[in-house]
Design a protein around this motif. Sequence first.
Motif, PDB file in Angstrom:
ATOM      1  N   VAL A  96      36.597  36.185  73.116  1.00 58.01           N
ATOM      2  CA  VAL A  96      37.947  35.699  73.394  1.00 58.01           C
ATOM      3  C   VAL A  96      38.883  36.905  73.389  1.00 58.01           C
ATOM      4  O   VAL A  96      39.018  37.585  72.367  1.00 58.01           O
ATOM      5  CB  VAL A  96      38.402  34.674  72.340  1.00 58.01           C
ATOM      6  CG1 VAL A  96      39.840  34.232  72.611  1.00 58.01           C
ATOM      7  CG2 VAL A  96      37.465  33.471  72.305  1.00 58.01           C
ATOM      8  N   ILE A  97      39.506  37.175  74.532  1.00 59.61           N
ATOM      9  CA  ILE A  97      40.365  38.358  74.657  1.00 59.61           C
ATOM     10  C   ILE A  97      41.803  37.911  74.820  1.00 59.61           C
ATOM     11  O   ILE A  97      42.141  37.176  75.753  1.00 59.61           O
ATOM     12  CB  ILE A  97      39.915  39.235  75.845  1.00 59.61           C
ATOM     13  CG1 ILE A  97      38.424  39.588  75.700  1.00 59.61           C
ATOM     14  CG2 ILE A  97      40.758  40.502  75.914  1.00 59.61           C
ATOM     15  CD1 ILE A  97      37.857  40.376  76.865  1.00 59.61           C
ATOM     16  N   LEU A  98      42.656  38.358  73.898  1.00 59.95           N
ATOM     17  CA  LEU A  98      44.066  37.972  73.895  1.00 59.95           C
ATOM     18  C   LEU A  98      44.870  38.965  74.717  1.00 59.95           C
ATOM     19  O   LEU A  98      45.005  40.134  74.341  1.00 59.95           O
ATOM     20  CB  LEU A  98      44.609  37.928  72.468  1.00 59.95           C
ATOM     21  CG  LEU A  98      44.296  36.696  71.602  1.00 59.95           C
ATOM     22  CD1 LEU A  98      42.798  36.454  71.478  1.00 59.95           C
ATOM     23  CD2 LEU A  98      44.907  36.856  70.216  1.00 59.95           C
ATOM     24  N   CYS A  99      45.387  38.497  75.843  1.00 63.63           N
ATOM     25  CA  CYS A  99      46.183  39.338  76.753  1.00 63.63           C
ATOM     26  C   CYS A  99      47.551  38.702  76.958  1.00 63.63           C
ATOM     27  O   CYS A  99      48.003  38.512  78.082  1.00 63.63           O
ATOM     28  CB  CYS A  99      45.471  39.493  78.094  1.00 63.63           C
ATOM     29  SG  CYS A  99      43.837  40.220  78.011  1.00 63.63           S
ATOM     30  N   VAL A 115      51.015  35.977  70.348  1.00 61.12           N
ATOM     31  CA  VAL A 115      49.792  36.455  69.693  1.00 61.12           C
ATOM     32  C   VAL A 115      49.372  35.469  68.605  1.00 61.12           C
ATOM     33  O   VAL A 115      48.194  35.080  68.523  1.00 61.12           O
ATOM     34  CB  VAL A 115      49.999  37.855  69.089  1.00 61.12           C
ATOM     35  CG1 VAL A 115      48.817  38.243  68.206  1.00 61.12           C
ATOM     36  CG2 VAL A 115      50.192  38.885  70.200  1.00 61.12           C
ATOM     37  N   ARG A 116      50.331  35.057  67.783  1.00 59.97           N
ATOM     38  CA  ARG A 116      50.008  34.113  66.703  1.00 59.97           C
ATOM     39  C   ARG A 116      49.504  32.782  67.259  1.00 59.97           C
ATOM     40  O   ARG A 116      48.528  32.216  66.748  1.00 59.97           O
ATOM     41  CB  ARG A 116      51.232  33.887  65.820  1.00 59.97           C
ATOM     42  CG  ARG A 116      51.606  35.074  64.953  1.00 59.97           C
ATOM     43  CD  ARG A 116      52.668  34.691  63.918  1.00 59.97           C
ATOM     44  NE  ARG A 116      52.975  35.812  63.045  1.00 59.97           N
ATOM     45  CZ  ARG A 116      53.978  36.654  63.246  1.00 59.97           C
ATOM     46  NH1 ARG A 116      54.773  36.500  64.307  1.00 59.97           N
ATOM     47  NH2 ARG A 116      54.201  37.648  62.407  1.00 59.97           N
ATOM     48  N   VAL A 133      39.193  39.753  70.604  1.00 60.74           N
ATOM     49  CA  VAL A 133      39.776  41.077  70.844  1.00 60.74           C
ATOM     50  C   VAL A 133      41.252  40.919  71.174  1.00 60.74           C
ATOM     51  O   VAL A 133      41.611  40.120  72.045  1.00 60.74           O
ATOM     52  CB  VAL A 133      39.072  41.816  71.998  1.00 60.74           C
ATOM     53  CG1 VAL A 133      39.674  43.216  72.169  1.00 60.74           C
ATOM     54  CG2 VAL A 133      37.572  41.919  71.748  1.00 60.74           C
ATOM     55  N   LEU A 134      42.092  41.681  70.504  1.00 62.82           N
ATOM     56  CA  LEU A 134      43.514  41.711  70.812  1.00 62.82           C
ATOM     57  C   LEU A 134      43.775  42.867  71.762  1.00 62.82           C
ATOM     58  O   LEU A 134      43.430  44.013  71.468  1.00 62.82           O
ATOM     59  CB  LEU A 134      44.327  41.884  69.521  1.00 62.82           C
ATOM     60  CG  LEU A 134      45.848  42.005  69.701  1.00 62.82           C
ATOM     61  CD1 LEU A 134      46.425  40.741  70.310  1.00 62.82           C
ATOM     62  CD2 LEU A 134      46.513  42.316  68.361  1.00 62.82           C
ATOM     63  N   GLU A 135      44.386  42.564  72.910  1.00 63.76           N
ATOM     64  CA  GLU A 135      44.760  43.618  73.860  1.00 63.76           C
ATOM     65  C   GLU A 135      46.275  43.778  73.970  1.00 63.76           C
ATOM     66  O   GLU A 135      46.750  44.744  74.554  1.00 63.76           O
ATOM     67  CB  GLU A 135      44.183  43.320  75.261  1.00 63.76           C
ATOM     68  CG  GLU A 135      42.716  43.622  75.412  1.00 63.76           C
ATOM     69  CD  GLU A 135      42.358  44.081  76.823  1.00 63.76           C
ATOM     70  OE1 GLU A 135      43.280  44.301  77.635  1.00 63.76           O
ATOM     71  OE2 GLU A 135      41.163  44.229  77.104  1.00 63.76           O
ATOM     72  N   SER A 136      47.017  42.832  73.447  1.00 63.71           N
ATOM     73  CA  SER A 136      48.471  42.845  73.585  1.00 63.71           C
ATOM     74  C   SER A 136      49.089  44.078  72.927  1.00 63.71           C
ATOM     75  O   SER A 136      48.607  44.559  71.893  1.00 63.71           O
ATOM     76  CB  SER A 136      49.069  41.582  72.963  1.00 63.71           C
ATOM     77  OG  SER A 136      48.539  40.417  73.565  1.00 63.71           O
ATOM     78  N   THR A 137      50.171  44.572  73.512  1.00 62.35           N
ATOM     79  CA  THR A 137      50.863  45.742  72.989  1.00 62.35           C
ATOM     80  C   THR A 137      51.637  45.363  71.731  1.00 62.35           C
ATOM     81  O   THR A 137      52.514  44.490  71.764  1.00 62.35           O
ATOM     82  CB  THR A 137      51.844  46.296  74.036  1.00 62.35           C
ATOM     83  OG1 THR A 137      51.106  46.607  75.218  1.00 62.35           O
ATOM     84  CG2 THR A 137      52.549  47.540  73.526  1.00 62.35           C
ATOM     85  N   THR A 138      51.310  46.006  70.626  1.00 65.20           N
ATOM     86  CA  THR A 138      51.932  45.655  69.362  1.00 65.20           C
ATOM     87  C   THR A 138      51.815  46.807  68.376  1.00 65.20           C
ATOM     88  O   THR A 138      51.252  47.855  68.690  1.00 65.20           O
ATOM     89  CB  THR A 138      51.312  44.363  68.792  1.00 65.20           C
ATOM     90  OG1 THR A 138      51.989  43.997  67.589  1.00 65.20           O
ATOM     91  CG2 THR A 138      49.826  44.527  68.514  1.00 65.20           C
ATOM     92  N   TRP A 139      52.321  46.604  67.169  1.00 65.45           N
ATOM     93  CA  TRP A 139      52.316  47.675  66.175  1.00 65.45           C
ATOM     94  C   TRP A 139      50.960  47.788  65.485  1.00 65.45           C
ATOM     95  O   TRP A 139      50.221  46.815  65.367  1.00 65.45           O
ATOM     96  CB  TRP A 139      53.422  47.459  65.135  1.00 65.45           C
ATOM     97  CG  TRP A 139      53.620  46.044  64.674  1.00 65.45           C
ATOM     98  CD1 TRP A 139      54.498  45.127  65.202  1.00 65.45           C
ATOM     99  CD2 TRP A 139      52.929  45.363  63.619  1.00 65.45           C
ATOM    100  NE1 TRP A 139      54.406  43.937  64.539  1.00 65.45           N
ATOM    101  CE2 TRP A 139      53.451  44.050  63.555  1.00 65.45           C
ATOM    102  CE3 TRP A 139      51.931  45.726  62.713  1.00 65.45           C
ATOM    103  CZ2 TRP A 139      53.018  43.104  62.632  1.00 65.45           C
ATOM    104  CZ3 TRP A 139      51.485  44.791  61.789  1.00 65.45           C
ATOM    105  CH2 TRP A 139      52.022  43.503  61.757  1.00 65.45           C
ATOM    106  N   LEU A 164      35.993  40.946  65.233  1.00 72.33           N
ATOM    107  CA  LEU A 164      37.388  41.135  65.606  1.00 72.33           C
ATOM    108  C   LEU A 164      37.638  42.599  65.925  1.00 72.33           C
ATOM    109  O   LEU A 164      37.244  43.490  65.159  1.00 72.33           O
ATOM    110  CB  LEU A 164      38.304  40.691  64.457  1.00 72.33           C
ATOM    111  CG  LEU A 164      39.803  40.933  64.624  1.00 72.33           C
ATOM    112  CD1 LEU A 164      40.361  40.139  65.800  1.00 72.33           C
ATOM    113  CD2 LEU A 164      40.533  40.565  63.328  1.00 72.33           C
ATOM    114  N   ALA A 165      38.294  42.849  67.054  1.00 74.87           N
ATOM    115  CA  ALA A 165      38.578  44.229  67.462  1.00 74.87           C
ATOM    116  C   ALA A 165      39.939  44.300  68.153  1.00 74.87           C
ATOM    117  O   ALA A 165      40.528  43.280  68.518  1.00 74.87           O
ATOM    118  CB  ALA A 165      37.485  44.742  68.395  1.00 74.87           C
TER     119      ALA A 165
END
Length: 203
Positions: A96-99, A115-116, A133-139, A164-165
Amino acid sequence: MTETPHRADLMDRIRSRRAVVGVIGLGYVGLPLALAAVEAGFPVLGFDINPARVEAILAGRQVINYLPSEALPEALATGRLDATTDFTRLAEADAVILCVPTPVTRNRDPDLSYVRASAASAAAVLRPGQLVVLESTTWPGTTAEVVRPLLEAGGLTVGEEVFLAFSPEREDPGNAHYGTRTIPKVVGADDPASRDVAVALYE
């Protein structure tokens, strides 16, 4: 690193291209990624909260002007691309890739509400053997501090049962020379098992 059955099975599914890739957010990051995964031989299930966008994608219409007009029809013709607004179908995905967008707030901080919400949707149907996998631009720290607690709230442990990556999106919209499959990707994780399965997927 001790091999676990969940990691071994997921690695096998990735290497054999049987892993279903779920992409949340079918915008300028998620849709090219979904098309690249289809081109690489993976079955792909895209998710978006906008029914009109999902309908347009399933009809093969050009929803991003710099993507070739034939890109979506060709991907759909393989039978490996589907899209939906039904987030319970995240249970079907092996990765599952979060974009999703992270618009800047008035305080110039990224708004993590998408994101949440996406992580919570994944957590609601999370099963052993899935990669998120989180791909979103964040801190720095968002993956560990925001996403991981949501995933582990149901009792599954990251690095053992689920993985999780973080791999920040590297899209350069409209670049005629470099695209999703040719721009180098950075992948990070807090445990070797998660790192390894994420690297295997992006490779």
